[in-house]
Design an enzyme around this catalytic site. Sequence first.
Site, PDB file in Angstrom:
ATOM      1  N   LEU A  30      57.695  36.783  68.869  1.00 31.31           N
ATOM      2  CA  LEU A  30      57.431  37.227  67.497  1.00 31.31           C
ATOM      3  C   LEU A  30      56.108  37.972  67.381  1.00 31.31           C
ATOM      4  O   LEU A  30      55.110  37.597  67.988  1.00 31.31           O
ATOM      5  CB  LEU A  30      57.428  36.022  66.551  1.00 31.31           C
ATOM      6  CG  LEU A  30      58.728  35.216  66.513  1.00 31.31           C
ATOM      7  CD1 LEU A  30      58.625  34.078  65.492  1.00 31.31           C
ATOM      8  CD2 LEU A  30      59.922  36.108  66.194  1.00 31.31           C
ATOM      9  N   HIS A  31      56.136  39.035  66.591  1.00 29.78           N
ATOM     10  CA  HIS A  31      54.934  39.813  66.297  1.00 29.78           C
ATOM     11  C   HIS A  31      54.887  40.047  64.792  1.00 29.78           C
ATOM     12  O   HIS A  31      55.742  39.554  64.043  1.00 29.78           O
ATOM     13  CB  HIS A  31      54.926  41.119  67.097  1.00 29.78           C
ATOM     14  CG  HIS A  31      56.194  41.917  66.973  1.00 29.78           C
ATOM     15  ND1 HIS A  31      56.631  42.440  65.769  1.00 29.78           N
ATOM     16  CD2 HIS A  31      57.134  42.257  67.891  1.00 29.78           C
ATOM     17  CE1 HIS A  31      57.757  43.088  65.958  1.00 29.78           C
ATOM     18  NE2 HIS A  31      58.096  42.987  67.235  1.00 29.78           N
ATOM     19  N   GLY A  33      55.681  42.478  63.005  1.00 32.17           N
ATOM     20  CA  GLY A  33      56.897  43.075  62.436  1.00 32.17           C
ATOM     21  C   GLY A  33      57.873  41.995  61.992  1.00 32.17           C
ATOM     22  O   GLY A  33      58.414  42.038  60.880  1.00 32.17           O
ATOM     23  N   HIS A  34      58.071  41.009  62.862  1.00 33.40           N
ATOM     24  CA  HIS A  34      58.943  39.887  62.492  1.00 33.40           C
ATOM     25  C   HIS A  34      58.351  39.110  61.319  1.00 33.40           C
ATOM     26  O   HIS A  34      59.064  38.710  60.391  1.00 33.40           O
ATOM     27  CB  HIS A  34      59.092  38.916  63.663  1.00 33.40           C
ATOM     28  CG  HIS A  34      59.710  39.493  64.901  1.00 33.40           C
ATOM     29  ND1 HIS A  34      59.000  39.690  66.058  1.00 33.40           N
ATOM     30  CD2 HIS A  34      60.979  39.909  65.155  1.00 33.40           C
ATOM     31  CE1 HIS A  34      59.802  40.189  66.993  1.00 33.40           C
ATOM     32  NE2 HIS A  34      61.005  40.340  66.463  1.00 33.40           N
ATOM     33  N   ARG A 184      58.916  44.618  73.281  1.00 31.71           N
ATOM     34  CA  ARG A 184      58.903  45.317  74.568  1.00 31.71           C
ATOM     35  C   ARG A 184      57.571  46.020  74.842  1.00 31.71           C
ATOM     36  O   ARG A 184      57.323  46.426  75.980  1.00 31.71           O
ATOM     37  CB  ARG A 184      60.060  46.317  74.652  1.00 31.71           C
ATOM     38  CG  ARG A 184      61.427  45.613  74.747  1.00 31.71           C
ATOM     39  CD  ARG A 184      62.564  46.592  74.960  1.00 31.71           C
ATOM     40  NE  ARG A 184      63.801  45.934  75.367  1.00 31.71           N
ATOM     41  CZ  ARG A 184      64.718  45.459  74.526  1.00 31.71           C
ATOM     42  NH1 ARG A 184      64.554  45.570  73.214  1.00 31.71           N
ATOM     43  NH2 ARG A 184      65.815  44.866  74.982  1.00 31.71           N
TER      44      ARG A 184
END
Length: 279
Positions: A30-31, A33-34, A184
């Site tokens: 998770l980053h 954005g999530h 990624r």
Amino acid sequence: MDPIESIAVLRRARAALSGSVGFVPTMGALHRGHLELVRRAAAEQQHVVVSIFVNPTQFAAGEDIARYPRDLARDLAALADERVSLVFAPQVAEMYPAGATTRIDVGPLATRLEGAHRPGHFIGVATVVAKLCHIVAPDALYLGQKDVQQTLVIRRMARDLDLPVQVIVCPTVREPDGLALSSRNAYLSPAERALAPELFAALAAAAQRFAAGERRADALRGLIRRHLAASPAIAVDYVSVADPVELHELDGLVAHAVVSLAATIGRTRLIDNIVLGAP
Ligand code: AMP
């Protein structure tokens, strides 16, 4: 919060939630954005359910699923600061027991762009999201614009299968230099990471040209290709200026389009997109 691994346990815990449920399906790592999807869901719904599942059926032959980053403890720590009611993190055998052969194919939309380069990818995506929606029974599904074709495929699947779920698409979260956040990105070497912002820079150059009056689809595609050609270490898979419903490549003049690209830097394949002329 302890993740739930079992479908039966998740269904019981879901049934005990009262009020609306927003659902954020993820493959983990998770980053921000999530987390923006989680926050939007939390702002709009009474409960948020997050799934963390690296879905094997959406990896095309030859793609290295074993290499995909996984760190459940870190993901749970990231979610601990958010208003999340349930985390569903099933094992592969729970989602795809031996003999599970049913797949969902939304048709030609899923064969273009990413679908052409990753055969079967969207069959895997549509199948897992349909299954997750049956298990979680959300009122609304929160997806990122980053994966624009995925949003169109899931919208189509939800409509065609009469899933009682609203599909909400949230803006792409970017690094300060423009690179779209992606699990990624962790694969990129420092030199590759330094090049990666060129993908969005190329899209932004096309947006600027569009704003200045350029409407020819070919000219916009050419501009993006020339921008990327200046970095020989970026291998372009496709540059697309397509209609925002079917993702048919546009000829002639553009009024409203999804402009998307995929490129490989080193061994890492990245995608990005922008929308031009949003109504
Ligand atoms: P993934 O874990 O890559 O399957 O992504 C899970 C969800 O997060 C999908 O709806 C993605 O579109 C969304 N997502 C991934 N990266 C971003 C980003 N940079 N900004 C917004 N949403 C994102």
